[in-house]
Design an enzyme around this catalytic site. Structure first.
Site, PDB file in Angstrom:
ATOM      1  N   TYR A 146       0.814  -1.216   0.000  1.00  0.00           N
ATOM      2  CA  TYR A 146       0.000   0.000   0.000  1.00  0.00           C
ATOM      3  C   TYR A 146       0.848   1.268   0.000  1.00  0.00           C
ATOM      4  O   TYR A 146       0.344   2.361  -0.238  1.00  0.00           O
ATOM      5  CB  TYR A 146      -0.943   0.022   1.210  1.00  0.00           C
ATOM      6  CG  TYR A 146      -1.949  -1.112   1.235  1.00  0.00           C
ATOM      7  CD1 TYR A 146      -2.153  -1.926   0.134  1.00  0.00           C
ATOM      8  CD2 TYR A 146      -2.706  -1.375   2.376  1.00  0.00           C
ATOM      9  CE1 TYR A 146      -3.063  -2.975   0.157  1.00  0.00           C
ATOM     10  CE2 TYR A 146      -3.625  -2.411   2.408  1.00  0.00           C
ATOM     11  CZ  TYR A 146      -3.790  -3.219   1.290  1.00  0.00           C
ATOM     12  OH  TYR A 146      -4.694  -4.245   1.323  1.00  0.00           O
ATOM     13  N   LYS A 195       4.292 -15.206   2.405  1.00  0.00           N
ATOM     14  CA  LYS A 195       4.192 -15.969   1.151  1.00  0.00           C
ATOM     15  C   LYS A 195       5.625 -16.246   0.707  1.00  0.00           C
ATOM     16  O   LYS A 195       6.056 -15.863  -0.383  1.00  0.00           O
ATOM     17  CB  LYS A 195       3.389 -15.132   0.128  1.00  0.00           C
ATOM     18  CG  LYS A 195       3.007 -15.873  -1.135  1.00  0.00           C
ATOM     19  CD  LYS A 195       1.922 -16.908  -0.931  1.00  0.00           C
ATOM     20  CE  LYS A 195       1.671 -17.662  -2.233  1.00  0.00           C
ATOM     21  NZ  LYS A 195       0.840 -18.869  -2.053  1.00  0.00           N
ATOM     22  N   ASP A 227      -2.110 -18.187   2.152  1.00  0.00           N
ATOM     23  CA  ASP A 227      -3.285 -18.882   1.601  1.00  0.00           C
ATOM     24  C   ASP A 227      -3.767 -19.957   2.568  1.00  0.00           C
ATOM     25  O   ASP A 227      -4.967 -20.136   2.791  1.00  0.00           O
ATOM     26  CB  ASP A 227      -2.993 -19.452   0.202  1.00  0.00           C
ATOM     27  CG  ASP A 227      -1.598 -20.024   0.063  1.00  0.00           C
ATOM     28  OD1 ASP A 227      -0.789 -19.851   0.995  1.00  0.00           O
ATOM     29  OD2 ASP A 227      -1.296 -20.643  -0.966  1.00  0.00           O
ATOM     30  N   ASP A 251      -4.593  -6.830   6.271  1.00  0.00           N
ATOM     31  CA  ASP A 251      -5.840  -6.148   5.932  1.00  0.00           C
ATOM     32  C   ASP A 251      -6.917  -7.202   5.649  1.00  0.00           C
ATOM     33  O   ASP A 251      -8.040  -7.154   6.187  1.00  0.00           O
ATOM     34  CB  ASP A 251      -5.580  -5.291   4.675  1.00  0.00           C
ATOM     35  CG  ASP A 251      -6.742  -4.386   4.332  1.00  0.00           C
ATOM     36  OD1 ASP A 251      -7.695  -4.321   5.124  1.00  0.00           O
ATOM     37  OD2 ASP A 251      -6.701  -3.760   3.256  1.00  0.00           O
ATOM     38  N   ASP A 255      -9.992  -8.782   8.501  1.00  0.00           N
ATOM     39  CA  ASP A 255     -11.429  -8.709   8.197  1.00  0.00           C
ATOM     40  C   ASP A 255     -12.058 -10.100   8.243  1.00  0.00           C
ATOM     41  O   ASP A 255     -13.174 -10.275   8.743  1.00  0.00           O
ATOM     42  CB  ASP A 255     -11.660  -8.093   6.812  1.00  0.00           C
ATOM     43  CG  ASP A 255     -11.831  -6.585   6.892  1.00  0.00           C
ATOM     44  OD1 ASP A 255     -11.547  -6.025   7.961  1.00  0.00           O
ATOM     45  OD2 ASP A 255     -12.243  -5.968   5.893  1.00  0.00           O
TER      46      ASP A 255
END
Ligand code: NAD
Length: 360
Positions: A146, A195, A227, A251, A255
């Site tokens: 970001y 990852k 994942d 992020d 959620d």
């Protein structure tokens, strides 16, 4: 102990939920012999109404001058509020982004805890929710995808977009230290999520986290690919204590973890810098649709305040008292409208605050 707390009621239901949280905090202070000095800070729409801008330098100084900041929520209804006629950098949310930046908040903490009394709201199968879960997602907040360089180019009529995911060792080290410190106040386990099978930034992440772990022999570290983590959160959430991860993964995962609790009015959050300072606020927004009706659930803000006592002031006993009060109120069958279920008694925001304070 004297606690200097900056207090941002904010907009919408913010003033109501902060008022009730202060009621509970004041009871804790009286019981455990502390003194709380609040300084009121204007942010968001409340600041626009008075100063014409969502964040003033004075507000930043007031926040910096306190030991920790407790916030309600910021923003209004974009379709109807005059705040959204202003240019984007003058709108309420711009103030929130700017204060986070000014305070150097790089670590975002979001606990996801399933109260057995609210298990009916959990969207997972009963055999999974029965085990309960109590995890905390520690998300890096100021680096990664970001904040990396980005551009869109056009070559031969074809558009190509590039975003870059960058971390340096120091950015990883400081958030890893926070995660291990916080694990020590919980169940001494950190799952670092990356990852590393694909990304260089994740391989560096893993290496630095392993390095930091050597300073915390009492904390058990494991690594998980993002994942797999997304699957494990719905398959076996009870396995997690602290999940440490970079900005974008955090992020998304935070959620997901919030959703599996099923109750937005119960979700606390905190953002920390590299001192003991933190900004504590509920995960939900300012709920303009129910503002001023005395029906908002103040519990997410109360739980944010308990995190403040635990992480900014090291007052673990007092934080435990606040969390037990929440547990007890639920056990006694009181619910605000958002978490109401058959057989319980529905109460408003003020009454919920009273009930919580009584149980301290
Ligand atoms: P929201 O979280 O405010 O509301 C979503 C739904 O949940 C609404 O139906 C609301 O009534 C309900 N809800 C939220 N909190 C509740 C509580 N404590 N008790 C009972 N019900 C509750 O999200 P939104 O409607 O998308 O956003 C409204 C405003 O909040 C917008 O201006 C948005 O920008 C802002 N916002 C602020 C923050 C923040 O201050 N950190 C975070 C998210 C959204």
């Amino acid at each position: 102990m004297v606690l200097h707390i900056g207090c941002i009621p904010g907009d919408g239901i913010g003033p109501e939920i902060v008022r009730e949280t202060r009621k509970v905090l004041d009871r804790v202070a009286a019981k455990y012999g502390h003194e709380i000095e609040y300084s009121e800070i204007l942010l968001g729409g409340a600041s626009i109404d008075v100063h014409g801008i969502p964040l003033t330098q004075e507000a930043i100084e007031a926040a910096k001058g306190s030991d920790a900041v407790l916030m309600g929520s910021i923003g209004g209804d974009a379709a109807t509020s005059p705040w959204y006629q202003l240019p984007p950098d003058k709108r309420p949310e711009a103030g929130l982004l700017a204060i986070r930046k000014a305070l150097g908040l790089f670590a975002n903490l979001r606990p996801a805890l399933l109260y057995q009394e609210l298990a009916g709201a959990c969207p997972l199968k009963e055999e999974i929710s029965r085990a309960g879960f109590d995890m905390l997602i520690m998300r890096e907040l100021t680096g990664g995808l970001y904040f990396g360089e980005r551009r869109t180019t056009v070559e031969n009529g074809m558009r190509t977009a590039v975003d870059t995911l960058t971390y340096n060792e120091e950015e990883i080290r400081r958030i890893a230290v926070k995660a291990f410190d916080i694990a020590r106040k919980r169940r001494n386990r950190v799952t670092s999520v990356d990852k590393a099978n694909v990304l260089d930034s994740s391989r560096l992440w893993r290496d630095v986290v392993n390095h930091v772990a050597k300073e915390y022999p009492d904390v058990e570290l494991s690594h998980m690919l993002v994942d797999n983590c997304a699957m494990q959160l719905v398959k076996d959430p009870a396995q997690f204590d602290v999940i440490l991860t970079e900005n974008m993964f955090g992020d998304i995962l935070s959620d997901e973890a919030s959703m599996v609790t099923g109750s937005i009015g119960m979700l606390a959050s905190a953002s920390l810098n590299d001192t003991k300072f933190g900004l504590y606020e509920p995960s939900h927004g300012s709920a303009p649709d129910i503002a001023g009706k005395d029906i908002a659930n103040p519990i997410a803000t109360v739980l944010s305040a308990s995190m403040m006592l635990r992480y900014s002031f090291d007052l673990d006993r007092e934080a435990d008292a606040m969390e037990s009060a929440v547990q007890q109120v639920l056990k006694d069958g009181y619910r605000t409208g958002d978490i109401m279920s058959a057989g319980c008694r529905q109460v408003g925001c003020t009454e919920m605050g009273d009930l919580l304070a009584e149980r301290i």
